[in-house]
Design a protein around this motif. Structure first.
Motif, mmCIF file in Angstrom:
data_model
loop_
_atom_site.group_PDB
_atom_site.id
_atom_site.type_symbol
_atom_site.label_atom_id
_atom_site.label_comp_id
_atom_site.label_asym_id
_atom_site.label_seq_id
_atom_site.Cartn_x
_atom_site.Cartn_y
_atom_site.Cartn_z
ATOM 1 N N ASP A 60 17.910 -23.056 23.046
ATOM 2 C CA ASP A 60 18.378 -24.273 24.320
ATOM 3 C C ASP A 60 17.320 -25.321 24.944
ATOM 4 N N SER A 61 17.238 -26.573 23.802
ATOM 5 C CA SER A 61 16.209 -27.942 23.645
ATOM 6 C C SER A 61 16.571 -28.112 24.788
ATOM 7 N N ASP A 62 17.662 -28.176 25.336
ATOM 8 C CA ASP A 62 18.021 -29.322 27.112
ATOM 9 C C ASP A 62 17.692 -28.248 28.694
ATOM 10 N N GLY A 63 17.564 -27.148 28.356
ATOM 11 C CA GLY A 63 17.414 -26.735 29.435
ATOM 12 C C GLY A 63 18.644 -26.185 30.700
ATOM 13 N N ASP A 64 19.377 -26.365 29.706
ATOM 14 C CA ASP A 64 21.043 -25.695 30.372
ATOM 15 C C ASP A 64 21.520 -24.478 30.213
ATOM 16 N N ASN A 65 20.948 -23.611 30.066
ATOM 17 C CA ASN A 65 21.014 -21.765 29.281
ATOM 18 C C ASN A 65 22.008 -21.981 28.993
ATOM 19 N N VAL A 66 22.329 -23.038 27.555
ATOM 20 C CA VAL A 66 23.297 -23.060 26.328
ATOM 21 C C VAL A 66 22.245 -22.978 24.810
ATOM 22 N N ARG A 67 22.272 -21.929 24.241
ATOM 23 C CA ARG A 67 21.164 -22.519 23.545
ATOM 24 C C ARG A 67 22.359 -23.505 22.078
ATOM 25 N N ASP A 68 22.034 -24.900 21.939
ATOM 26 C CA ASP A 68 22.805 -25.993 21.374
ATOM 27 C C ASP A 68 22.067 -26.286 20.234
ATOM 28 N N ARG A 69 20.862 -25.187 19.826
ATOM 29 C CA ARG A 69 20.429 -25.376 18.371
ATOM 30 C C ARG A 69 20.352 -24.186 17.333
ATOM 31 N N ILE A 70 20.668 -23.965 16.351
ATOM 32 C CA ILE A 70 20.361 -23.025 15.525
ATOM 33 C C ILE A 70 20.193 -23.507 13.896
ATOM 34 N N ALA A 71 18.764 -22.294 13.528
ATOM 35 C CA ALA A 71 18.370 -22.930 11.984
ATOM 36 C C ALA A 71 18.518 -21.296 11.672
ATOM 37 N N ALA A 99 18.097 -22.630 5.123
ATOM 38 C CA ALA A 99 19.280 -23.041 4.377
ATOM 39 C C ALA A 99 20.594 -23.805 5.405
ATOM 40 N N LYS A 100 20.398 -23.977 6.369
ATOM 41 C CA LYS A 100 21.313 -24.778 7.679
ATOM 42 C C LYS A 100 21.121 -24.890 9.074
ATOM 43 N N GLU A 101 21.363 -26.289 8.887
ATOM 44 C CA GLU A 101 21.231 -25.950 10.852
ATOM 45 C C GLU A 101 22.501 -26.461 11.234
ATOM 46 N N GLY A 102 22.231 -26.080 12.926
ATOM 47 C CA GLY A 102 23.769 -26.595 13.594
ATOM 48 C C GLY A 102 23.312 -27.009 14.793
ATOM 49 N N ARG A 103 24.039 -28.325 15.314
ATOM 50 C CA ARG A 103 23.627 -28.617 16.966
ATOM 51 C C ARG A 103 25.262 -28.293 17.615
ATOM 52 N N PRO A 134 16.685 -36.453 4.298
ATOM 53 C CA PRO A 134 16.738 -34.107 5.007
ATOM 54 C C PRO A 134 15.336 -35.462 6.011
ATOM 55 N N ALA A 135 15.841 -34.936 7.578
ATOM 56 C CA ALA A 135 14.189 -34.243 8.845
ATOM 57 C C ALA A 135 13.806 -33.261 8.632
ATOM 58 N N PRO A 136 12.912 -33.152 9.042
ATOM 59 C CA PRO A 136 12.122 -32.008 9.441
ATOM 60 C C PRO A 136 12.701 -31.275 10.458
ATOM 61 N N PRO A 137 12.942 -29.877 10.433
ATOM 62 C CA PRO A 137 13.675 -28.323 10.986
ATOM 63 C C PRO A 137 12.949 -29.092 12.563
ATOM 64 N N PRO A 138 14.448 -28.725 13.275
ATOM 65 C CA PRO A 138 14.162 -28.747 15.086
ATOM 66 C C PRO A 138 12.986 -28.097 15.547
ATOM 67 N N CYS A 139 13.220 -26.545 14.584
ATOM 68 C CA CYS A 139 12.263 -25.384 15.472
ATOM 69 C C CYS A 139 10.903 -25.316 15.238
ATOM 70 N N ASP A 140 9.782 -25.613 15.967
ATOM 71 C CA ASP A 140 8.790 -25.387 15.160
ATOM 72 C C ASP A 140 8.491 -23.619 14.955
ATOM 73 N N SER A 141 7.643 -23.631 14.819
ATOM 74 C CA SER A 141 6.634 -22.075 14.131
ATOM 75 C C SER A 141 5.637 -21.998 14.885
ATOM 76 N N ARG A 142 5.758 -21.087 15.498
ATOM 77 C CA ARG A 142 4.520 -20.118 16.988
ATOM 78 C C ARG A 142 4.573 -19.091 15.679
ATOM 79 N N GLU A 143 3.520 -18.325 16.707
ATOM 80 C CA GLU A 143 2.776 -17.001 16.213
ATOM 81 C C GLU A 143 3.625 -16.086 17.391
ATOM 82 N N SER A 144 3.934 -14.965 16.809
ATOM 83 C CA SER A 144 4.496 -14.081 17.640
ATOM 84 C C SER A 144 3.362 -13.544 18.969
#
Length: 161
Positions: free
Chosen positions: A74-85, A94-98, A151-161
């Motif tokens: 949820d990139s804009d804080g509206d409690n709706v997930r709006d991006r998927i990788a 493999a694919k990204e959705g917005r 191609p653009a860089p992936p929208p999701c950054d990688s973080r440690e769990s």
């Protein structure tokens, strides 16, 4: 004050754990485990509350082997997930959705192609278009398509769990 909770099933296997790293009573990380996987396996799902408002903005899913499968944001804080990788086994996207308008439907899909421009599909009318069986993961006929883009860089950054 660091706080952690753990939930176990009747057999004593860990099913869920949460971490409140700053002691404010809101858990920043929640991990869910699949009890059908070996006890040594990592989490099936990790949810993150990066802005510490009590709502998880990011959900990551993993394979049995511990490879990242999907990241949903949820990139804009509206409690709706709006991006998927969605990730391949080799870790590439493999694919990204917005979801550009916040209605819960992904209007744009990017299909990165190794060594070539990404292919992009648009669906602004909330019709569902299956990619199953279509060549190279492209949307089926009838879906609106945009020109190939660099191609653009992936929208999701990688973080440690």
């Amino acid at each position: 004050m660091f706080e952690c909770y753990c939930l176990f099933d009747a057999a004593g296997r860990l099913t869920e754990e949460g971490v409140d790293a700053d002691g404010d009573g809101l858990y920043e990380v929640n991990r869910s485990f699949n009890t059908r996987w070996p006890p040594t396996a990592g989490p099936l799902r990790v949810e993150r509350d990066d802005d510490r408002d009590g709502i998880f903005e990011r959900r990551e899913t993993y394979t049995l082997e511990g490879r990242l499968r999907t990241v949903n944001d949820d990139s804009d804080g509206d409690n709706v997930r709006d991006r998927i990788a969605v990730y391949r086994a080799d870790g590439t996207v493999a694919k990204e959705g917005r979801d550009r308008d916040g209605d819960g439907f992904f209007e744009e899909w990017r299909f990165p192609q190794p060594g070539a421009p990404a292919r992009v599909g648009h669906d602004d009318e909330r019709t569902t278009t299956s990619t199953a069986g279509s060549p190279r993961g492209l949307p089926r006929a009838g879906a609106r398509r945009a020109a190939a883009v660099t191609p653009a860089p992936p929208p999701c950054d990688s973080r440690e769990s």
